[in-house]
Motif scaffolding. Structure first.
Motif, PDB file in Angstrom:
ATOM      1  N   GLY A  25       0.905  -1.320   0.062  1.00 53.37           N
ATOM      2  CA  GLY A  25      -0.140   0.120   0.006  1.00 53.37           C
ATOM      3  C   GLY A  25       0.658   1.204   0.101  1.00 53.37           C
ATOM      4  O   GLY A  25       0.374   2.466  -0.556  1.00 53.37           O
ATOM      5  N   ALA A  26       2.133   1.218   0.623  1.00 53.75           N
ATOM      6  CA  ALA A  26       2.771   2.447   0.602  1.00 53.75           C
ATOM      7  C   ALA A  26       3.493   2.805  -0.590  1.00 53.75           C
ATOM      8  O   ALA A  26       3.900   3.968  -0.902  1.00 53.75           O
ATOM      9  CB  ALA A  26       3.966   2.294   1.775  1.00 53.75           C
ATOM     10  N   ARG A  27       3.332   1.973  -1.472  1.00 56.17           N
ATOM     11  CA  ARG A  27       4.004   2.201  -2.586  1.00 56.17           C
ATOM     12  C   ARG A  27       2.826   2.859  -3.793  1.00 56.17           C
ATOM     13  O   ARG A  27       3.304   3.541  -4.764  1.00 56.17           O
ATOM     14  CB  ARG A  27       4.461   0.970  -3.703  1.00 56.17           C
ATOM     15  N   LEU A  28       1.794   2.856  -3.278  1.00 58.33           N
ATOM     16  CA  LEU A  28       0.733   3.227  -4.219  1.00 58.33           C
ATOM     17  C   LEU A  28       0.755   4.945  -4.444  1.00 58.33           C
ATOM     18  O   LEU A  28       0.525   5.329  -5.656  1.00 58.33           O
ATOM     19  CB  LEU A  28      -0.715   3.004  -3.616  1.00 58.33           C
TER      20      LEU A  28
ATOM     21  N   ILE B  66      15.908  11.670  -8.883  1.00 58.33           N
ATOM     22  CA  ILE B  66      15.467  10.568  -8.630  1.00 58.33           C
ATOM     23  C   ILE B  66      16.206   9.575  -7.640  1.00 58.33           C
ATOM     24  O   ILE B  66      15.653   8.847  -6.616  1.00 58.33           O
ATOM     25  CB  ILE B  66      15.236   9.857  -9.928  1.00 58.33           C
ATOM     26  N   VAL B  67      17.386   9.608  -7.895  1.00 61.31           N
ATOM     27  CA  VAL B  67      18.350   8.737  -6.825  1.00 61.31           C
ATOM     28  C   VAL B  67      18.129   8.960  -5.381  1.00 61.31           C
ATOM     29  O   VAL B  67      18.010   8.419  -4.499  1.00 61.31           O
ATOM     30  CB  VAL B  67      19.923   9.040  -7.118  1.00 61.31           C
ATOM     31  N   VAL B  68      18.095  10.356  -4.984  1.00 63.42           N
ATOM     32  CA  VAL B  68      17.972  10.819  -3.453  1.00 63.42           C
ATOM     33  C   VAL B  68      16.452  10.423  -3.253  1.00 63.42           C
ATOM     34  O   VAL B  68      16.303   9.962  -2.155  1.00 63.42           O
ATOM     35  CB  VAL B  68      17.820  12.484  -3.706  1.00 63.42           C
ATOM     36  N   ALA B  69      15.421  10.488  -4.261  1.00 65.16           N
ATOM     37  CA  ALA B  69      14.161  10.062  -3.724  1.00 65.16           C
ATOM     38  C   ALA B  69      14.004   8.602  -3.607  1.00 65.16           C
ATOM     39  O   ALA B  69      13.492   8.170  -2.546  1.00 65.16           O
ATOM     40  CB  ALA B  69      13.195  10.376  -4.755  1.00 65.16           C
ATOM     41  N   THR B  70      14.882   7.736  -4.307  1.00 66.57           N
ATOM     42  CA  THR B  70      15.004   6.534  -3.929  1.00 66.57           C
ATOM     43  C   THR B  70      15.537   6.170  -2.732  1.00 66.57           C
ATOM     44  O   THR B  70      15.136   5.177  -1.960  1.00 66.57           O
ATOM     45  CB  THR B  70      15.896   5.712  -5.014  1.00 66.57           C
ATOM     46  N   ILE B  71      16.519   6.938  -2.245  1.00 66.93           N
ATOM     47  CA  ILE B  71      17.186   6.685  -1.160  1.00 66.93           C
ATOM     48  C   ILE B  71      16.141   6.998   0.353  1.00 66.93           C
ATOM     49  O   ILE B  71      16.036   6.290   1.072  1.00 66.93           O
ATOM     50  CB  ILE B  71      18.384   7.520  -0.692  1.00 66.93           C
ATOM     51  N   SER B  72      15.430   8.008   0.011  1.00 66.87           N
ATOM     52  CA  SER B  72      14.438   8.367   1.025  1.00 66.87           C
ATOM     53  C   SER B  72      13.383   7.343   1.041  1.00 66.87           C
ATOM     54  O   SER B  72      12.850   6.869   2.272  1.00 66.87           O
ATOM     55  CB  SER B  72      13.803   9.717   0.761  1.00 66.87           C
ATOM     56  N   GLY B  73      13.017   6.827   0.070  1.00 65.68           N
ATOM     57  CA  GLY B  73      12.229   5.483  -0.093  1.00 65.68           C
ATOM     58  C   GLY B  73      12.605   4.374   0.816  1.00 65.68           C
ATOM     59  O   GLY B  73      11.741   3.462   0.985  1.00 65.68           O
TER      60      GLY B  73
ATOM     61  N   LYS C 244       8.325   3.808   1.531  1.00 60.65           N
ATOM     62  CA  LYS C 244       8.136   4.171   0.030  1.00 60.65           C
ATOM     63  C   LYS C 244       7.292   5.370  -0.312  1.00 60.65           C
ATOM     64  O   LYS C 244       7.770   5.981  -1.101  1.00 60.65           O
ATOM     65  CB  LYS C 244       7.922   3.036  -0.469  1.00 60.65           C
ATOM     66  N   GLU C 245       6.288   5.463   0.435  1.00 60.61           N
ATOM     67  CA  GLU C 245       5.529   6.694   0.442  1.00 60.61           C
ATOM     68  C   GLU C 245       6.455   8.067   0.415  1.00 60.61           C
ATOM     69  O   GLU C 245       6.040   9.241  -0.042  1.00 60.61           O
ATOM     70  CB  GLU C 245       4.416   6.724   1.017  1.00 60.61           C
ATOM     71  N   VAL C 246       7.395   8.156   1.299  1.00 61.62           N
ATOM     72  CA  VAL C 246       8.193   9.196   1.460  1.00 61.62           C
ATOM     73  C   VAL C 246       8.840   9.661   0.092  1.00 61.62           C
ATOM     74  O   VAL C 246       9.405  11.189  -0.022  1.00 61.62           O
ATOM     75  CB  VAL C 246       9.441   8.878   2.468  1.00 61.62           C
ATOM     76  N   VAL C 247       8.814   8.872  -0.963  1.00 57.31           N
ATOM     77  CA  VAL C 247       9.439   9.295  -2.019  1.00 57.31           C
ATOM     78  C   VAL C 247       8.634  10.522  -2.611  1.00 57.31           C
ATOM     79  O   VAL C 247       9.243  11.441  -3.430  1.00 57.31           O
ATOM     80  CB  VAL C 247       9.344   8.198  -3.312  1.00 57.31           C
TER      81      VAL C 247
ATOM     82  N   GLY D 133       9.616   7.958 -16.328  1.00 53.06           N
ATOM     83  CA  GLY D 133       8.514   8.073 -15.147  1.00 53.06           C
ATOM     84  C   GLY D 133       7.919   6.506 -14.917  1.00 53.06           C
ATOM     85  O   GLY D 133       8.051   6.078 -13.857  1.00 53.06           O
ATOM     86  N   TYR D 134       7.706   5.750 -16.084  1.00 55.85           N
ATOM     87  CA  TYR D 134       7.270   4.493 -15.819  1.00 55.85           C
ATOM     88  C   TYR D 134       8.269   3.582 -15.266  1.00 55.85           C
ATOM     89  O   TYR D 134       8.124   2.921 -14.408  1.00 55.85           O
ATOM     90  CB  TYR D 134       6.991   4.016 -17.258  1.00 55.85           C
ATOM     91  N   ASN D 135       9.630   4.161 -15.691  1.00 59.91           N
ATOM     92  CA  ASN D 135      10.756   3.215 -15.199  1.00 59.91           C
ATOM     93  C   ASN D 135      10.843   3.321 -13.819  1.00 59.91           C
ATOM     94  O   ASN D 135      11.160   2.355 -13.000  1.00 59.91           O
ATOM     95  CB  ASN D 135      12.027   3.675 -16.091  1.00 59.91           C
ATOM     96  N   PHE D 136      10.722   4.362 -13.303  1.00 62.44           N
ATOM     97  CA  PHE D 136      10.812   4.948 -11.933  1.00 62.44           C
ATOM     98  C   PHE D 136       9.712   4.055 -11.071  1.00 62.44           C
ATOM     99  O   PHE D 136      10.085   3.588 -10.016  1.00 62.44           O
ATOM    100  CB  PHE D 136      10.921   6.348 -11.641  1.00 62.44           C
ATOM    101  N   MET D 137       8.547   4.050 -11.503  1.00 59.99           N
ATOM    102  CA  MET D 137       7.330   3.298 -10.954  1.00 59.99           C
ATOM    103  C   MET D 137       7.960   1.760 -10.838  1.00 59.99           C
ATOM    104  O   MET D 137       7.820   1.241  -9.615  1.00 59.99           O
ATOM    105  CB  MET D 137       6.139   3.218 -11.669  1.00 59.99           C
TER     106      MET D 137
END
Lengths: 718, 96
Positions: free
Chosen positions: A444-447, A616-623, A627-630, A663-667
């Protein structure tokens, strides 16, 4: 005036589906404590009752059919009885199915512990025309018997009275009833006992006869324990036992464990012949009728899909409202803190670090509660076992166990409880494979991440795009299950046998307790580990602080705007808008300057081939924290003041900066790279550090490779 | 190795019921019919487990349902079990 309070420990044992848990709930109410047995991942539930000056500790042993060493549950239950020596063991017996349920009782009798039998569900038994002579049966088994109806809370006091009676009359030894296994086996038992005595084998806390029986049954656990305790001398015993086994097998034409089991059933049937009468009530079995539909060859799977679909509707549609309230509550709390705490690090830690991290996890609590409620409902009604039955063929094909699908389904809600749910798998290999692929069941957190990205890049078909991500997740799980089965976790999976208990109307109390226990476990995680990690992530995103190293004189700019407002050149709205833009830019620069920003830049080259930039890398790290923190990190990086809920402008910003392919790739990347920290902590608890590191390593590698392929191949078409 | 041998035996029994005595594996049992368990070709561990669940030689059971190629629904000693095909193949039964 010290009134002496006597402490008693009772252990509840019983077959699965005997209503043991209901009895436990009736006895202890909400005063329960859930933990683990030392060193193993078997759940240990305990509760304390005060009754007539006694302090009674109730320990709920795992539900088992016997006390052999077949599964961890059985070993744990047995070792508890042997090592902890509870004052009384209460064996909960399903009265409508005595022969099978009393099998465990005979094994407890062999252990020679003070035993009470709780004949549960006596109402069902009576209704279906079964007549039990409790007094006679009690005499034949040499144990007190108490009648209970767990679902209606009857018999708890009588049970406690019986416990106290047994404890206070402990000294005077009653005649012990012993199960006899026939002449041949008894002779061999005698021989083994004499060898044990002659060789002075340290039989530890065990009873010699019991050990002899276990050796004939080739009980691995006992053999290993004895080997360790007696060293090389053990070979003599081994020879004697092998001789006995061969002798029994050649004469009785069956192996000792079967003969001994037969002896136990013989004892039970002998007693039941005298004290039990079954009158055929002529009623058709309702469960059988329901099963004809629910486990039907053709209808079984569609019905299963429908029920799961309904469950998800229930969880997510209904959960939306309380989730909104909690979100609002945290927002209000943030505002309040902003008002009373002066600007600075403490405010930032409270608002961005703690509320942002822990709040994010707590927000999901309503969903989690509803999910666990639905699962408890399916479990207690008896459908869960049918679902495993219906799904076994499919799960078997991909190298999993019929029961694996249960944690997998939970994984769609939250991976943390899904890892906990993997405990239902007895075989370690089955359990580990199920855990290793669980992260691909998109939680659910990835949604929120999908909603943001799909909304930004594919607004017209967002729903379908998100669905495709879920589908890819399931596909990946299937592929990886096969790969893991063929490589690291080779070997046969546990044979599939599972009881399909009669359908029952679940009790509300039972379901609520179930739900609460699991939810509490989740909240506790949020309060401890997730709190710590949130603070850590906040530190990464805050330090080193930028000080006066902004690329432009933002403070000067803000001053200028304020001046023009004061001189009447712009309106108040314009002032706020412009100031927000500048403050956003400042936040972005602060983030770039921080450790996280530096790590992002440092790692950027490794992610270039996936089309990702450092943001995006930073967002990934925060995830990694959750995950929703992204989403909120992306907001900060694109200098959008998230507090105002301007996610539309974030969408626009994303759309401007990235190609939809990225965008899709990041999802996809978000789906595949390992679950959040809380998940990893749970993984480690359940499977050990080595497996956790493997999980992190392989999912990350898979995410990278998949995203690499999608980007590089996709690039050819754009 | 031992396991192989056992599985093999189970496999043979499936194809050709041992001549004359009508013993075959549970995997070939027909829903709705009653049977008697003859022997379980498992190791001591599996044997103990199945015995504890009530699958014991001479016990009568009936098959209440089955999914094609998947597990069987078997009722023994008043309780219904789902039992995997691989496991069912190791249980030798006869008609009564």
């Amino acid at each position: 005036m010290a009134k002496e309070i006597r402490e008693i420990t009772i252990a509840l044992s019983g077959n699965p589906n005997s209503g043991k848990t209901t009895i436990f709930n009736n006895l202890t109410g909400l005063r329960q404590h859930v933990g683990n047995y030392p060193g193993v991942t078997v759940e240990k539930k305990t509760g304390v009752i005060k009754y007539k000056g006694y302090r009674i500790n109730v320990v709920d042993l795992p539900g088992t059919y016997s006390l052999t060493a077949y599964s961890l549950d059985e070993i744990v239950a047995r070792n508890f009885v042997i090592n902890e020596k509870p004052d009384v063991v209460v064996d909960v017996v399903d009265s409508s199915n005595l022969e099978r349920n009393l099998y465990l009782a005979t094994q407890l009798m062999e252990l020679d512990v003070p035993l009470i039998l709780a004949f549960n569900m006596t109402d069902v038994a009576k209704k279906s025309g079964k007549k039990i002579d409790i007094g006679l049966l009690s005499e034949l088994f040499g144990t007190p018997i108490v009648e209970t109806v767990g679902s209606r809370g009857l018999g708890s006091d009588e049970l406690l009275e019986a416990v106290i009676k047994v404890v206070s009359s402990r000294k005077r030894k009653e005649k012990k009833v012993e199960v006899k296994y026939g002449e041949e086996v008894e002779n061999e038992i005698g021989k083994i006992i004499s060898v044990l005595k002659k060789e002075k084998v340290p039989i530890l806390k065990f009873d010699a006869r019991w050990i002899a029986v276990k050796l004939l049954e080739q009980d691995r656990d006992i053999i290993d324990t004895l080997k360790k305790a007696s060293g090389p001398e053990y070979s003599k015993i081994e020879d004697a036992v092998t001789g006995s086994i061969n002798h029994i097998t050649s004469i009785l034409r069956d192996t000792p464990e079967v003969i001994i089991a037969d002896g136990r059933y013989g004892f039970i049937n002998g007693a039941l012949r005298e004290a039990y009468k079954e009158v055929d009530s002529g009623k058709l079995d309702v469960s059988e009728k329901i099963d004809r539909v629910l486990t039907n060859r053709i209808l079984g799977i569609p019905i299963f899909v429908l029920i799961i679909w309904l469950m998800f509707q229930f969880v997510f549609t209904l959960g939306k409202y309380p989730m909104g309230w909690i979100e609002l509550g945290f927002e209000k709390l943030s505002v309040l803190i902003t008002e009373i705490v002066p600007q600075g690090l403490i405010r930032s830690l409270l608002v961005d670090g703690i509320i942002g991290g822990v709040g994010g996890v707590i927000t999901f609590t309503p969903n989690i509660i509803l999910l666990f409620f639905a699962i408890a409902l399916l479990e207690d009604s008896g459908y869960m076992a049918r679902a495993a039955f219906v799904m076994d063929r499919i799960m078997h094909k991909i190298g999993l166990h019929g029961k694996s699908f249960i944690p997998l389904i939970i994984g769609f809600g939250c991976t943390v409880p899904a890892y906990m749910g993997s405990r239902i798998l007895e075989n370690r290999r089955d359990r580990l494979v199920t855990m290793h692929i669980n992260t691909f069941m998109s939680c659910g957190a990835r949604l929120p991440v999908y909603i943001l990205f799909a909304g930004a890049f594919f607004p017209a078909i967002a729903g379908n795009v998100i669905f495709s991500i879920y589908l890819i997740g399931v596909l990946m799980a299937v592929i990886m299950a096969r790969v893991l089965r063929a490589t690291r976790f080779k070997g046969e999976s546990d044979p599939f046998v599972m009881e399909l208990p009669p359908y029952r109307i679940p009790t509300l109390k039972g379901i609520l307790i179930h739900t609460w226990e699991r939810t509490w476990m989740y909240i506790k995680k949020a309060g401890t580990i997730i709190l710590a990690i949130s603070i850590l992530v906040w530190i990464l995103f805050t330090f080193p602080m930028i000080g006066n190293n902004y690329s432009q004189d933002y403070n000067g700019q803000i001053e200028k705007i304020e001046q023009s407002y004061r001189s009447g050149e712009i309106t108040e709205d314009e002032l706020n808008e412009k100031a927000a833009v500048i403050e956003g830019k400042m936040a972005g620069e602060r983030l770039t300057y921080s450790t996280a920003g530096r790590i992002g830049r440092f790692l950027e080259p490794a992610f270039r081939p996936l089309g990702f930039d450092w943001k995006i890398v930073v967002a990934t790290i925060s995830g990694i924290a959750a995950k929703e923190v992204v989403v909120s990190t992306m907001g900060t990086l694109y200098s959008i003041q998230e507090a105002e809920g301007q996610s539309d402008s974030l969408k626009t910003a994303l759309y401007k900066h990235y190609h939809p392919l990225v965008g899709y790739n990041f999802m996809l990347f978000t789906l595949l790279y390992f679950p959040c920290m809380a998940g990893m902590v749970m993984f480690r608890k359940e499977a050990g550090t080595k497996e956790m590191l493997f999980q992190i390593g392989y999912t990350f590698l898979l995410a990278w490779v998949m995203s690499f392929l999608v980007f590089q191949i996709g690039r050819l078409f754009i | 190795m031992k396991r192989w041998g056992l599985r093999h035996r189970g496999g043979d029994a499936r194809k050709t019921p041992l001549a004359g005595n009508g013993i075959f594996s549970m995997a070939d049992a027909v829903p709705g019919k009653k049977y008697r368990i003859v022997r379980i070709d498992g190791g001591y561990r599996l044997n103990s487990r199945l015995c504890a669940m009530g699958f014991i030689p001479n016990e009568i059971f009936y098959v209440s349902g089955a999914s094609r190629g998947g597990p069987l629904c078997v009722v023994v000693k008043g309780t219904k079990f789902a039992i995997g095909r691989g496991m069912a193949e190791r249980i030798q039964i006869r008609e009564i």
